[in-house]
Write a protein that holds these residues in place. Structure first.
Motif, short mmCIF file in Angstrom:
data_model
loop_
_atom_site.label_atom_id
_atom_site.label_comp_id
_atom_site.label_asym_id
_atom_site.label_seq_id
_atom_site.Cartn_x
_atom_site.Cartn_y
_atom_site.Cartn_z
N LYS A 155 -38.75 -80.88 69.44
CA LYS A 155 -37.31 -81.09 69.45
C LYS A 155 -36.87 -82.22 70.40
O LYS A 155 -35.71 -82.59 70.40
CB LYS A 155 -36.59 -79.79 69.85
CG LYS A 155 -36.60 -78.73 68.75
CD LYS A 155 -35.67 -77.59 69.12
CE LYS A 155 -35.55 -76.62 67.97
NZ LYS A 155 -34.61 -75.53 68.27
N ARG A 156 -37.76 -82.72 71.22
CA ARG A 156 -37.38 -83.77 72.16
C ARG A 156 -37.07 -85.05 71.39
O ARG A 156 -37.85 -85.50 70.55
CB ARG A 156 -38.51 -84.00 73.16
CG ARG A 156 -38.12 -84.98 74.28
CD ARG A 156 -39.24 -85.13 75.28
NE ARG A 156 -39.51 -83.87 75.95
CZ ARG A 156 -40.69 -83.24 75.91
NH1 ARG A 156 -41.68 -83.75 75.22
NH2 ARG A 156 -40.86 -82.10 76.55
N THR A 213 -31.11 -89.86 71.39
CA THR A 213 -30.24 -89.05 72.25
C THR A 213 -28.93 -89.77 72.53
O THR A 213 -27.85 -89.17 72.47
CB THR A 213 -30.96 -88.72 73.58
OG1 THR A 213 -32.13 -87.95 73.32
CG2 THR A 213 -30.05 -87.94 74.51
N SER A 214 -29.01 -91.06 72.82
CA SER A 214 -27.81 -91.85 73.14
C SER A 214 -26.86 -91.92 71.96
O SER A 214 -25.64 -91.77 72.12
CB SER A 214 -28.22 -93.26 73.58
OG SER A 214 -29.09 -93.21 74.68
N ILE A 215 -27.41 -92.12 70.76
CA ILE A 215 -26.57 -92.20 69.56
C ILE A 215 -25.92 -90.85 69.28
O ILE A 215 -24.71 -90.77 68.99
CB ILE A 215 -27.41 -92.65 68.35
CG1 ILE A 215 -27.91 -94.10 68.53
CG2 ILE A 215 -26.60 -92.54 67.07
CD1 ILE A 215 -26.82 -95.13 68.58
N VAL A 216 -26.68 -89.77 69.37
CA VAL A 216 -26.15 -88.43 69.10
C VAL A 216 -25.03 -88.08 70.08
O VAL A 216 -23.96 -87.59 69.69
CB VAL A 216 -27.28 -87.39 69.18
CG1 VAL A 216 -26.71 -85.97 69.24
CG2 VAL A 216 -28.21 -87.51 67.98
N LEU A 217 -25.24 -88.34 71.37
CA LEU A 217 -24.22 -88.02 72.37
C LEU A 217 -22.97 -88.87 72.18
O LEU A 217 -21.85 -88.39 72.34
CB LEU A 217 -24.79 -88.22 73.77
CG LEU A 217 -25.93 -87.27 74.17
CD1 LEU A 217 -26.47 -87.64 75.55
CD2 LEU A 217 -25.46 -85.82 74.16
N ALA A 218 -23.16 -90.14 71.82
CA ALA A 218 -22.00 -91.02 71.60
C ALA A 218 -21.19 -90.57 70.40
O ALA A 218 -19.95 -90.57 70.43
CB ALA A 218 -22.47 -92.47 71.42
N LEU A 219 -21.87 -90.17 69.32
CA LEU A 219 -21.15 -89.64 68.15
C LEU A 219 -20.42 -88.36 68.50
O LEU A 219 -19.32 -88.10 68.00
CB LEU A 219 -22.14 -89.39 67.01
CG LEU A 219 -22.80 -90.64 66.39
CD1 LEU A 219 -23.90 -90.24 65.42
CD2 LEU A 219 -21.77 -91.51 65.69
N GLU A 270 -28.06 -86.18 57.68
CA GLU A 270 -28.77 -86.69 56.52
C GLU A 270 -29.21 -88.13 56.71
O GLU A 270 -30.16 -88.59 56.08
CB GLU A 270 -27.87 -86.58 55.27
CG GLU A 270 -27.58 -85.14 54.84
CD GLU A 270 -28.87 -84.36 54.58
OE1 GLU A 270 -29.76 -84.89 53.89
OE2 GLU A 270 -28.97 -83.22 55.07
N ILE A 271 -28.55 -88.85 57.59
CA ILE A 271 -28.94 -90.23 57.91
C ILE A 271 -29.88 -90.25 59.10
O ILE A 271 -30.91 -90.93 59.09
CB ILE A 271 -27.70 -91.10 58.19
CG1 ILE A 271 -26.77 -91.11 56.97
CG2 ILE A 271 -28.09 -92.52 58.58
CD1 ILE A 271 -25.44 -91.78 57.22
N LEU A 272 -29.56 -89.48 60.13
CA LEU A 272 -30.35 -89.51 61.37
C LEU A 272 -31.73 -88.88 61.22
O LEU A 272 -32.63 -89.16 62.02
CB LEU A 272 -29.58 -88.80 62.49
CG LEU A 272 -28.27 -89.47 62.94
CD1 LEU A 272 -27.55 -88.59 63.95
CD2 LEU A 272 -28.53 -90.84 63.53
N LEU A 327 -35.23 -92.99 63.80
CA LEU A 327 -34.70 -92.03 64.78
C LEU A 327 -35.28 -90.64 64.55
O LEU A 327 -35.55 -89.91 65.50
CB LEU A 327 -33.17 -92.01 64.72
CG LEU A 327 -32.47 -93.30 65.16
CD1 LEU A 327 -30.96 -93.16 65.06
CD2 LEU A 327 -32.87 -93.69 66.58
N SER A 328 -35.43 -90.24 63.29
CA SER A 328 -36.20 -89.05 62.92
C SER A 328 -35.79 -87.78 63.65
O SER A 328 -36.58 -87.15 64.34
CB SER A 328 -37.70 -89.30 63.15
OG SER A 328 -38.13 -90.47 62.49
N LEU A 329 -34.52 -87.37 63.51
CA LEU A 329 -34.09 -86.10 64.11
C LEU A 329 -34.75 -84.93 63.39
O LEU A 329 -34.77 -84.90 62.16
CB LEU A 329 -32.57 -85.96 64.03
CG LEU A 329 -31.79 -86.33 65.29
CD1 LEU A 329 -31.96 -87.81 65.59
CD2 LEU A 329 -30.32 -86.00 65.14
#
Length: 358
Positions: free
Chosen positions: A153-154, A160-166, A186-188, A193-195
């Motif tokens: 999950k890390r 991380t920066s993109i997710v927090l900014a969104l 569905e994009i990330l 980036l591979s969430l």
């Protein structure tokens, strides 16, 4: 405004302490507060100068977004990796803009400024990740399960920066947030980036960072760590450091003033702060109690005082912030004092506003 939006605004309380039927100012049979804008007639001599620039088409807006993302990636990651991330970050921002425009409320008001703001926040988190990343790992280990699951999950520093900014610039506005998280996941989830692990990983990462911020502020004994307090503190810390105006609207007891008091105490001194918060700005808050008798002059004077304080300090380490308590009450003032905020906020003065909803 549409009837549904008017009902939502009246229920929110921000500028709608009284319902339209009780309004003194009307235009024909329509209360003035139901209009999107209050304007004066354009002089006939100027009408030939009017030009409707319209709205950017989605494909044109995406070209603007791509250029902004390219500059962001140049500032944050190695040049050789730009093309790998360019399309994915552009797509998730374009999808966020489209998602917000489909809303039926005030969340539908977005522009290219929202993209610029998101990239600014993402850059800030990326530069902070050297100190923030290990704290996220510690919090994840404390709350998580097996080590292999935690490792999976890390997220990378950029992800991380993109997710927090969104989360700061888009998700925080929404009441029903799950559809938005599903949309961007569905994009990330794609490379690079591979969430992993479904759309809940987005919410988990944002909540984890909120808890880390609250941990680092070292709450006094007896204060409950509610979800509302975590989110309010997180949003205030980010917005104050980046000069982003913030308005918190919620029911009494939703930790708005508590969040302000926690930050005012914890970020005022530099000596007792944690390693993470030593990287952030020292904050001095200047409060103004709004009411139906508020005037534009009184609000402007407070902002000018904040500017004078800021001028005597290093802007890289110090932030003077104006706090407007019960800002919704000022909207009912016949002096229309909140009109003064437009140029003040455009100039980048830090401001946090609070309003109760009914």
């Amino acid at each position: 405004h549409q009837p549904d939006m008017i009902r939502r605004l009246e229920a929110a309380g921000l500028g709608y302490a009284n319902h339209g039927s009780e309004a003194d100012e009307i235009f024909g049979h329509t209360p003035m507060r139901h209009l999107v804008y209050r304007v004066r007639p354009l002089p006939e001599s100027m009408q030939k100068l009017v030009w409707d620039f319209g709205q950017l088409k989605p494909e044109t807006e995406k070209l603007y977004i791509e250029q902004l993302v390219k500059q962001f990636l140049k500032d944050t990651i190695l040049t050789s990796n730009i093309e790998r991330h360019l399309q994915q970050v552009t797509d998730v921002l374009a999808a966020s803009q489209a998602f917000m425009r489909q809303r039926k409320d005030e969340c539908s008001f977005v522009s290219i400024r929202d993209v610029e703001r998101t990239l600014c926040v993402a850059k800030w988190f990326y530069e902070l990740h050297e100190d923030l990343g290990p704290l996220l790992d510690i919090a994840r280990a404390r709350l998580g399960g097996s080590s292999s699951k935690l490792k999976r999950k890390r997220l990378s520093a950029l992800a991380t920066s993109i997710v927090l900014a969104l989360g700061v610039c888009y998700q925080a506005r929404l009441q029903d947030r799950h559809p938005y998280r599903h949309c961007i996941y569905e994009i990330l989830r794609q490379t690079p980036l591979s969430l992993p692990d479904g759309s809940e990983v987005i919410d988990n990462e944002i909540c984890l960072c909120q808890q880390v911020f609250l941990d680092e502020l070292k709450l006094p004994p007896g204060i409950g760590r509610s979800r509302a307090l975590c989110e309010n503190v997180f949003m205030m810390v980010v917005c104050i450091n980046l000069k982003i105006p913030l308005f918190l609207v919620g029911k009494p007891g939703s930790s708005k003033n508590l969040a302000k008091d926690v930050i005012k105490t914890a970020m005022r001194d530099t000596e007792n702060r944690s390693t993470l918060f030593r990287k952030l700005k020292q904050v001095q808050m200047l409060s103004y109690q709004c009411s139906k008798k508020s005037t534009a002059t009184s609000i402007i004077k407070l902002f000018q005082r904040a500017e004078r304080i800021q001028e005597t300090q290093d802007s890289n380490t110090f932030a003077a912030c104006v706090v407007l308590d019960e800002v919704g009450l000022a909207e009912d003032s016949p002096h229309m004092p909140l009109k003064a905020l437009h140029p003040l906020l455009d100039e980048g003065t830090r401001a946090v506003g609070y309003s109760e909803n009914s």
